[in-house]
Every structure is written in structure tokens, then in C-alpha cells.
Design an enzyme around this catalytic site. Structure first.
Site, PDB file in Angstrom:
ATOM      1  N   ASP A   1       0.751  -1.379   0.092  1.00 15.61           N
ATOM      2  CA  ASP A   1       0.036  -0.055   0.040  1.00 15.61           C
ATOM      3  C   ASP A   1       0.682   1.149   0.030  1.00 15.61           C
ATOM      4  O   ASP A   1       0.334   2.300   0.553  1.00 15.61           O
ATOM      5  CB  ASP A   1      -0.916   0.088   1.198  1.00 15.61           C
ATOM      6  CG  ASP A   1      -0.165  -0.172   2.368  1.00 15.61           C
ATOM      7  OD1 ASP A   1       1.054   0.132   2.552  1.00 15.61           O
ATOM      8  OD2 ASP A   1      -0.702  -0.587   3.399  1.00 15.61           O
TER       9      ASP A   1
ATOM     10  N   GLU B   1      -0.243  -9.054  -1.208  1.00 11.97           N
ATOM     11  CA  GLU B   1      -0.689  -8.402  -0.068  1.00 11.97           C
ATOM     12  C   GLU B   1      -1.892  -7.665  -0.427  1.00 11.97           C
ATOM     13  O   GLU B   1      -2.206  -6.535   0.063  1.00 11.97           O
ATOM     14  CB  GLU B   1       0.171  -7.465   0.910  1.00 11.97           C
ATOM     15  CG  GLU B   1      -0.140  -7.777   2.076  1.00 11.97           C
ATOM     16  CD  GLU B   1       0.929  -6.787   3.129  1.00 11.97           C
ATOM     17  OE1 GLU B   1       0.894  -5.325   3.016  1.00 11.97           O
ATOM     18  OE2 GLU B   1       1.608  -7.375   3.763  1.00 11.97           O
TER      19      GLU B   1
ATOM     20  N   GLU C   1      -2.327   5.002   3.042  1.00  7.18           N
ATOM     21  CA  GLU C   1      -2.169   3.803   2.454  1.00  7.18           C
ATOM     22  C   GLU C   1      -3.681   3.068   2.176  1.00  7.18           C
ATOM     23  O   GLU C   1      -3.460   2.078   1.209  1.00  7.18           O
ATOM     24  CB  GLU C   1      -1.695   2.938   3.633  1.00  7.18           C
ATOM     25  CG  GLU C   1      -0.105   3.292   3.641  1.00  7.18           C
ATOM     26  CD  GLU C   1       0.351   4.498   4.677  1.00  7.18           C
ATOM     27  OE1 GLU C   1      -0.471   5.229   5.104  1.00  7.18           O
ATOM     28  OE2 GLU C   1       1.391   4.765   4.812  1.00  7.18           O
TER      29      GLU C   1
ATOM     30  N   HIS D   1       6.382   5.102  13.307  1.00  7.81           N
ATOM     31  CA  HIS D   1       6.656   5.954  11.996  1.00  7.81           C
ATOM     32  C   HIS D   1       5.330   6.439  11.094  1.00  7.81           C
ATOM     33  O   HIS D   1       5.694   7.233  10.095  1.00  7.81           O
ATOM     34  CB  HIS D   1       7.694   5.262  11.227  1.00  7.81           C
ATOM     35  CG  HIS D   1       6.772   4.074  10.430  1.00  7.81           C
ATOM     36  ND1 HIS D   1       6.987   2.801  10.949  1.00  7.81           N
ATOM     37  CD2 HIS D   1       6.350   4.038   9.302  1.00  7.81           C
ATOM     38  CE1 HIS D   1       6.153   2.191  10.135  1.00  7.81           C
ATOM     39  NE2 HIS D   1       5.779   2.905   8.953  1.00  7.81           N
TER      40      HIS D   1
ATOM     41  N   ARG E   1       2.418   8.099   9.591  1.00  3.61           N
ATOM     42  CA  ARG E   1       1.805   9.621   9.294  1.00  3.61           C
ATOM     43  C   ARG E   1       0.818   9.967  10.245  1.00  3.61           C
ATOM     44  O   ARG E   1       0.721  11.147  10.893  1.00  3.61           O
ATOM     45  CB  ARG E   1       1.247  10.003   7.991  1.00  3.61           C
ATOM     46  CG  ARG E   1       2.288  10.216   6.958  1.00  3.61           C
ATOM     47  CD  ARG E   1       1.440  10.396   5.636  1.00  3.61           C
ATOM     48  NE  ARG E   1       2.501  11.094   4.725  1.00  3.61           N
ATOM     49  CZ  ARG E   1       3.528  10.564   4.151  1.00  3.61           C
ATOM     50  NH1 ARG E   1       3.834   9.315   4.354  1.00  3.61           N
ATOM     51  NH2 ARG E   1       4.495  11.346   3.311  1.00  3.61           N
TER      52      ARG E   1
ATOM     53  N   HIS F   1      12.828   5.463  12.895  1.00  2.00           N
ATOM     54  CA  HIS F   1      12.805   5.737  11.378  1.00  2.00           C
ATOM     55  C   HIS F   1      13.190   6.877  11.030  1.00  2.00           C
ATOM     56  O   HIS F   1      13.501   7.931  11.721  1.00  2.00           O
ATOM     57  CB  HIS F   1      11.439   5.750  11.010  1.00  2.00           C
ATOM     58  CG  HIS F   1      10.941   5.772   9.738  1.00  2.00           C
ATOM     59  ND1 HIS F   1      10.957   6.338   8.693  1.00  2.00           N
ATOM     60  CD2 HIS F   1      10.195   4.528   9.044  1.00  2.00           C
ATOM     61  CE1 HIS F   1      10.457   6.042   7.575  1.00  2.00           C
ATOM     62  NE2 HIS F   1      10.069   4.864   7.675  1.00  2.00           N
TER      63      HIS F   1
HETATM   64  C1  UD1 Z   1       6.476   4.854   3.700  1.00  2.00           C
HETATM   65  C2  UD1 Z   1       5.283   4.462   3.509  1.00  2.00           C
HETATM   66  C3  UD1 Z   1       4.521   3.648   4.643  1.00  2.00           C
HETATM   67  C4  UD1 Z   1       5.390   2.683   4.926  1.00  2.00           C
HETATM   68  C5  UD1 Z   1       6.874   3.028   5.459  1.00  2.00           C
HETATM   69  C6  UD1 Z   1       7.396   1.890   5.960  1.00  2.00           C
HETATM   70  C7  UD1 Z   1       4.087   5.918   1.935  1.00  2.00           C
HETATM   71  C8  UD1 Z   1       3.015   7.055   1.645  1.00  2.00           C
HETATM   72  N1  UD1 Z   1       4.533   5.759   3.097  1.00  2.00           N
HETATM   73  O1  UD1 Z   1       6.332   5.923   4.662  1.00  2.00           O
HETATM   74  O2  UD1 Z   1       3.308   3.042   4.102  1.00  2.00           O
HETATM   75  O3  UD1 Z   1       4.946   2.230   6.330  1.00  2.00           O
HETATM   76  O4  UD1 Z   1       7.223   3.755   4.127  1.00  2.00           O
HETATM   77  O5  UD1 Z   1       8.658   2.518   6.423  1.00  2.00           O
HETATM   78  O6  UD1 Z   1       4.360   5.058   0.849  1.00  2.00           O
HETATM   79  N2  UD1 Z   1      13.920   8.664   4.656  1.00  2.00           N
HETATM   80  C9  UD1 Z   1      15.444   8.319   4.574  1.00  2.00           C
HETATM   81  N3  UD1 Z   1      16.008   7.254   4.177  1.00  2.00           N
HETATM   82  C10 UD1 Z   1      15.524   6.119   4.023  1.00  2.00           C
HETATM   83  C11 UD1 Z   1      14.073   6.326   4.264  1.00  2.00           C
HETATM   84  C12 UD1 Z   1      13.358   7.220   4.421  1.00  2.00           C
HETATM   85  O7  UD1 Z   1      16.120   9.661   4.625  1.00  2.00           O
HETATM   86  O8  UD1 Z   1      16.162   5.101   3.494  1.00  2.00           O
HETATM   87  C13 UD1 Z   1      13.371   9.841   5.074  1.00  2.00           C
HETATM   88  C14 UD1 Z   1      13.432  10.810   3.858  1.00  2.00           C
HETATM   89  O9  UD1 Z   1      13.517  12.139   4.434  1.00  2.00           O
HETATM   90  C15 UD1 Z   1      12.146  10.588   3.220  1.00  2.00           C
HETATM   91  C16 UD1 Z   1      11.347  10.500   4.506  1.00  2.00           C
HETATM   92  O10 UD1 Z   1      11.990   9.720   5.299  1.00  2.00           O
HETATM   93  O11 UD1 Z   1      11.563  11.685   2.599  1.00  2.00           O
HETATM   94  C17 UD1 Z   1       9.908   9.887   4.259  1.00  2.00           C
HETATM   95  O12 UD1 Z   1       9.963   8.808   3.618  1.00  2.00           O
HETATM   96  P1  UD1 Z   1       8.319   8.268   2.966  1.00  2.00           P
HETATM   97  O13 UD1 Z   1       8.551   7.153   2.146  1.00  2.00           O
HETATM   98  O14 UD1 Z   1       7.928   9.243   2.214  1.00  2.00           O
HETATM   99  O15 UD1 Z   1       7.406   8.032   3.894  1.00  2.00           O
HETATM  100  P2  UD1 Z   1       7.573   6.858   5.204  1.00  2.00           P
HETATM  101  O16 UD1 Z   1       7.134   7.462   6.385  1.00  2.00           O
HETATM  102  O17 UD1 Z   1       9.108   6.367   5.344  1.00  2.00           O
HETATM  103  N1  UDP Z   2      12.408  -3.458  10.464  1.00  2.00           N
HETATM  104  C1  UDP Z   2      13.833  -3.620  10.188  1.00  2.00           C
HETATM  105  N2  UDP Z   2      14.501  -2.728  10.998  1.00  2.00           N
HETATM  106  C2  UDP Z   2      14.173  -1.883  11.750  1.00  2.00           C
HETATM  107  C3  UDP Z   2      12.495  -1.707  11.913  1.00  2.00           C
HETATM  108  C4  UDP Z   2      11.810  -2.860  11.226  1.00  2.00           C
HETATM  109  O1  UDP Z   2      14.325  -4.192   9.520  1.00  2.00           O
HETATM  110  O2  UDP Z   2      14.947  -1.096  12.498  1.00  2.00           O
HETATM  111  C5  UDP Z   2      11.559  -4.560   9.462  1.00  2.00           C
HETATM  112  C6  UDP Z   2      10.624  -5.198  10.327  1.00  2.00           C
HETATM  113  O3  UDP Z   2      10.966  -6.275  10.666  1.00  2.00           O
HETATM  114  C7  UDP Z   2       9.422  -5.324   9.210  1.00  2.00           C
HETATM  115  C8  UDP Z   2       9.698  -4.279   8.261  1.00  2.00           C
HETATM  116  O4  UDP Z   2      10.931  -3.705   8.592  1.00  2.00           O
HETATM  117  O5  UDP Z   2       9.755  -6.409   8.302  1.00  2.00           O
HETATM  118  C9  UDP Z   2       8.567  -3.169   8.623  1.00  2.00           C
HETATM  119  O6  UDP Z   2       8.747  -1.889   8.130  1.00  2.00           O
HETATM  120  P1  UDP Z   2       8.185  -0.593   8.644  1.00  2.00           P
HETATM  121  O7  UDP Z   2       7.630  -0.941  10.123  1.00  2.00           O
HETATM  122  O8  UDP Z   2       8.920   0.413   8.096  1.00  2.00           O
HETATM  123  O9  UDP Z   2       6.927  -0.446   7.619  1.00  2.00           O
HETATM  124  P2  UDP Z   2       5.290  -1.186   7.706  1.00  2.00           P
HETATM  125  O10 UDP Z   2       5.512  -2.714   7.753  1.00  2.00           O
HETATM  126  O11 UDP Z   2       4.666  -0.434   8.719  1.00  2.00           O
HETATM  127  O12 UDP Z   2       4.820  -0.776   6.423  1.00  2.00           O
END
Ligand code: UD1
Ligand code: UDP
Length: 376
Positions: A99, A121, A135, A210, A212, A243
């Protein structure tokens, strides 16, 4: 007969973890499938560690991530970026997961190119448009344009049928590939956690948050709750891999940095994270994937959300929704710490999300239904 060209597209950490076993299964069956991998890199760092762990070398990389990115830029960059990749790779089917914005934009782009989409999924729902945001709508739109639906549980199958997707041969009950990834990782990548500098003679509570919907006040409430929990319980430590999203980091570091027995750490690579779940006593999380994984390792999960699209483990009793009210979190954790009976009733190792064979079922379904893809 020529091979079935399968393009797998993902961009975030959880998608990578849940797609990795599918890619491994495609590679194992390389006489029948040509596996093409595209990452959007919606997450850059958190994605790359998963690619390393599973030795995945993407054929295409859109590299879209920006610091503090917004949904508009992300969606349009991926929608357009995928057009060119479809033209180059000419897949018979595009596989997306879950999602995220990567999933939504890729599915829509594939639909515009009239390429069949397989949604892994599929069928999860809260039925609340804004929760989780964005999502819930991402998965509804992805389901609307998909051709194949790989549903993790019977409930997700039912949600799809109730949404009007009635042709039986397109919905497949497969289990969740996260269990494939977890079992593989726990078996093949045992990790030593000594570098984390934690004291495992204490009861460890693992925390992640993490989403929103929890930015701002709800996340502050969570921080106050965990601070209260360590103050009230000298035998407890909290570990929080924070995160990389700046909206999360600012709140968490300003509220919790430097507090005794609360350890804020960088996001962990998947293998040490799986080991940390095993070492933990209780999990507090708003993550989707962790709700699915922890019951396999016999750990009680308290979900820091008001609603979940994963009610199966709540029904099984291994997961409880506690929301983001400070008092409710503190009281529920205290009960689990104090009562062995309550703890044991939640720490059952039954997992409704899968048996580790979901990826095999997915690729079998693609092979068996190849005619639907318009391939001879
Ligand atoms: C995204 C997904 C969410 C998922 C989550 C898992 C969307 C809208 N949201 O949210 O569904 O649960 O990922 O973690 O698709 N960033 C870094 N390095 C990284 C990753 C993230 O710096 O490797 C920072 C960046 O500033 C980036 C911000 O995190 O802009 C947000 O990332 P984004 O993918 O937009 O949102 P998540 O909260 O990670
Ligand atoms: N995870 C990881 N390192 C971390 C935190 C989570 O590898 O420090 C793994 C966790 O085991 C799971 C996945 O990341 O498989 C979940 O990711 P996240 O919570 O970012 O996203 P969501 O599942 O809510 O989309």
C-alpha cells in the site's frame, strides 16, 4: 515456450523485505521465469540494506527519494519514471506489494500501459479513507487496477470479493510473504546483538513508530508513555530503532534522548532486527510488518494505532490495539509485565499470516494462469 517476464517493483524497506522471497523464488525457477527488478528507492538507505541482505541487484533504479519528500512529487516521479521502464523491459506482468506510494503509482502507470498487475498482499482494509493515510486509498486503487490478487488471509480474500472482484481464478490465498522472509532470515542470518550495547538481563521492550497518523501529539504521547514505563519499572529497558523520516526523528529525539534505559538507535538491518524481536519481551509498534512477524516468534504486540487492517492476530489474541493514549499504553504494558497469565495468553506462537510458502504459491499461480496475461 519463451519465459514469463516478471517485473517486480518496490521502493521502501517493508516492500523490499516482502518482495525478496518472491524474487528468490523467481530466480529458483529461472527456466520458466525471467525476473526483472526495478526499485524506485522511495527509501534509499533503508531499502539498500535489504537489497544487500538478499543479494538483489536491481536492473532499474529510479532513485526518487528526496529529504522530507511529499506525496505529490513522489507519485508523479514514479508514475512517469515507470513509463520508460515498461517500454524498455516489456514485462508480461508487473508485481507490486501492499500500500505504499510506490505501489499506487506503479500500478496506475502499468494500467496506463495496459500491462497486467499482480498485487501481493491484496485485500487489506480498515474501510477508513484517512486511516492509515494515504495507505488505505493506495491499496484500494491498486486493487481496482490489478489482474491478479495474492491475498495473505481468508479475510483479505473476503474483502476483495466484497469489493466486487468475483472471478475466482484471479484471487489467490497465499499467506504473507513476510513470513517467508522472516523464517529465511532467522535460519540463515543469525546475528550477534552485542554492538547495540543493551543489557538483556533486563526485560526488553522493542518500540517502533513511524506512521503519518501518529506525527505530532500521538507520537509525543507514546514518548511520554515509554518514559513513564521505564521510571516505574527498574527492570525494563526500551529500545527504539528510530525511522529516518525527519518528522519522526525530531519528536523522538527531543522527547527521549539521554533518558536512562531508553536506547534510541538507527534503523536496524533486517537480520539484527529479527534477532532483536526474538530477544524482546514485548513489542510496541505502529508498523504493519512487525504485527505480522512478532506472533511467529511468540512475542506479544501492542499496536499504537486506533484501527488495524490486520485484525487476524487481534482475533488470535497475540496482538492488542492500544492506540496512542498515554495512560492506556502505560496500563496495558504494566499488566503484561505484572501478570504471567496475561503475558502467556498473548505470547502464543501461532501465526495467522502464513507458513513460509507464500512466494512459491504466488509464482505457481502466475504460471498456472499464464493465459490471462495474454501470453501464449
Ligand atoms: C513509507 C510508506 C508507509 C510505510 C513506510 C515504511 C507511503 C506513503 N508511506 O512511509 O506506508 O509504512 O514507508 O517505512 O508510501 N528517509 C530517509 N532514508 C530512508 C528512508 C526514509 O532519509 O532510507 C526519510 C526521507 O527524508 C524521506 C522520509 O524519510 O523523505 C519519508 O519517507 P516516505 O517514504 O515518504 O515515508 P515513510 O514515512 O517512510
Ligand atoms: N524492520 C527492520 N529494521 C528496523 C525496523 C523494522 O528491518 O529497524 C523491519 C521489520 O522487521 C518489518 C519491516 O521492517 O519487516 C517493517 O517496516 P516498517 O515498520 O517500516 O513498515 P510497515 O510494515 O509499517 O509498512
Amino acid at each position: 515456450m519463451s519465459k514469463i517476464r516478471v517485473l517486480t517493483v518496490f521502493g521502501t524497506r517493508p516492500e523490499a523485505i516482502k518482495m525478496a522471497p518472491v524474487i528468490m523464488a523467481l530466480n529458483k525457477n529461472s527456466s520458466e521465469f525471467e525476473s526483472i527488478v526495478c526499485v524506485t528507492a522511495q527509501h534509499r538507505k533503508m531499502l539498500d540494506q535489504v537489497l544487500d541482505l538478499f543479494s538483489i541487484k536491481p536492473d532499474y533504479d529510479l532513485n526518487v527519494m528526496k529529504q522530507n519528500q511529499n506525496l505529490w512529487d513522489l507519485t508523479s516521479d514514479i508514475l512517469l519514471g515507470m513509463k520508460e521502464i515498461f517500454e524498455k523491459s516489456k514485462p508480461h506482468i508487473v508485481l507490486v506489494h501492499g500500500d505504499t506510494t510506490t505501489t499506487l503509482a506503479t500500478s496506475l502507470s502499468a494500467f496506463y500501459a495496459k500491462i497486467p498487475v499482480g498485487h501481493i498482499e491484496a485485500g487489506l482494509r480498515t474501510f477508513n479513507k484517512y486511516y492509515p493515510f494515504p495507505e488505505e486509498i493506495n491499496r484500494v486503487v491498486t486493487d481496482a487496477v490489478s489482474t491478479f490478487y495474492f491475498a495473505p488471509t481468508q479475510r483479505s480474500v473476503d474483502n476483495l470479493i466484497n469489493a466486487g472482484i468475483q472471478e475466482d481464478n484471479k484471487i489467490f490465498l497465499t499467506g504473507n510473504t513476510v513470513i517467508d522472509a522472516l523464517l529465511y532470515t532467522v535460519k540463515n542470518h543469525k546475528t550477534n546483538l552485542s554492538s547495540l550495547d543493551l543489557d538483556f538481563s533486563l526485560k526488553t521492550i522493542l518500540l517502533t513508530s513511524h506512521r503519518r497518523e501518529n506525527f505530532g501529539k500521538p507520537l509525543e504521547n507514546i514518548c511520554i508513555a515509554v518514559k513513564t514505563i521505564v521510571e516505574n519499572n527498574p527492570d525494563v529497558q526500551i529500545v527504539y530503532p528510530v525511522h529516518l523520516n525527519p518528522n519522526v526523528r525530531e519528536t523522538v529525539y527531543s522527547k527521549l534522548d539521554g533518558i536512562e534505559r531508553i536506547k534510541l538507535i538507527k534503523p536496524l538491518d533486517y537480520a539484527p532486527f529479527a534477532s532483536l524481536i526474538k530477544e524482546s519481551h514485548i513489542i510496541l509498534t505502529d508498523s504493519g510488518g512487525i504485527q505480522e512477524e512478532a506472533p511467529s516468534l511468540g512475542k506479544p504486540v501492542l499496536v499504537l494505532r486506533d484501527e488495524t487492517e490486520r485484525p487476524e492476530a487481534v482475533d488470535f489474541g497475540t496482538v492488542k490495539l492500544v492506540g496512542t493514549d498515554t495512560k492506556v499504553i502505560v496500563n496495558t504494558v504494566q499488566k503484561l509485565l505484572d501478570s504471567e497469565k496475561i503475558y502467556k495468553s498473548m505470547a502464543s506462537a501461532t501465526n495467522p499470516y502464513g507458513d513460509g510458502l507464500a512466494s512459491e504459491r504466488i509464482i505457481k499461480a502466475i504460471k498456472d494462469n499464464i493465459r490471462i496475461l495474454g501470453k501464449d
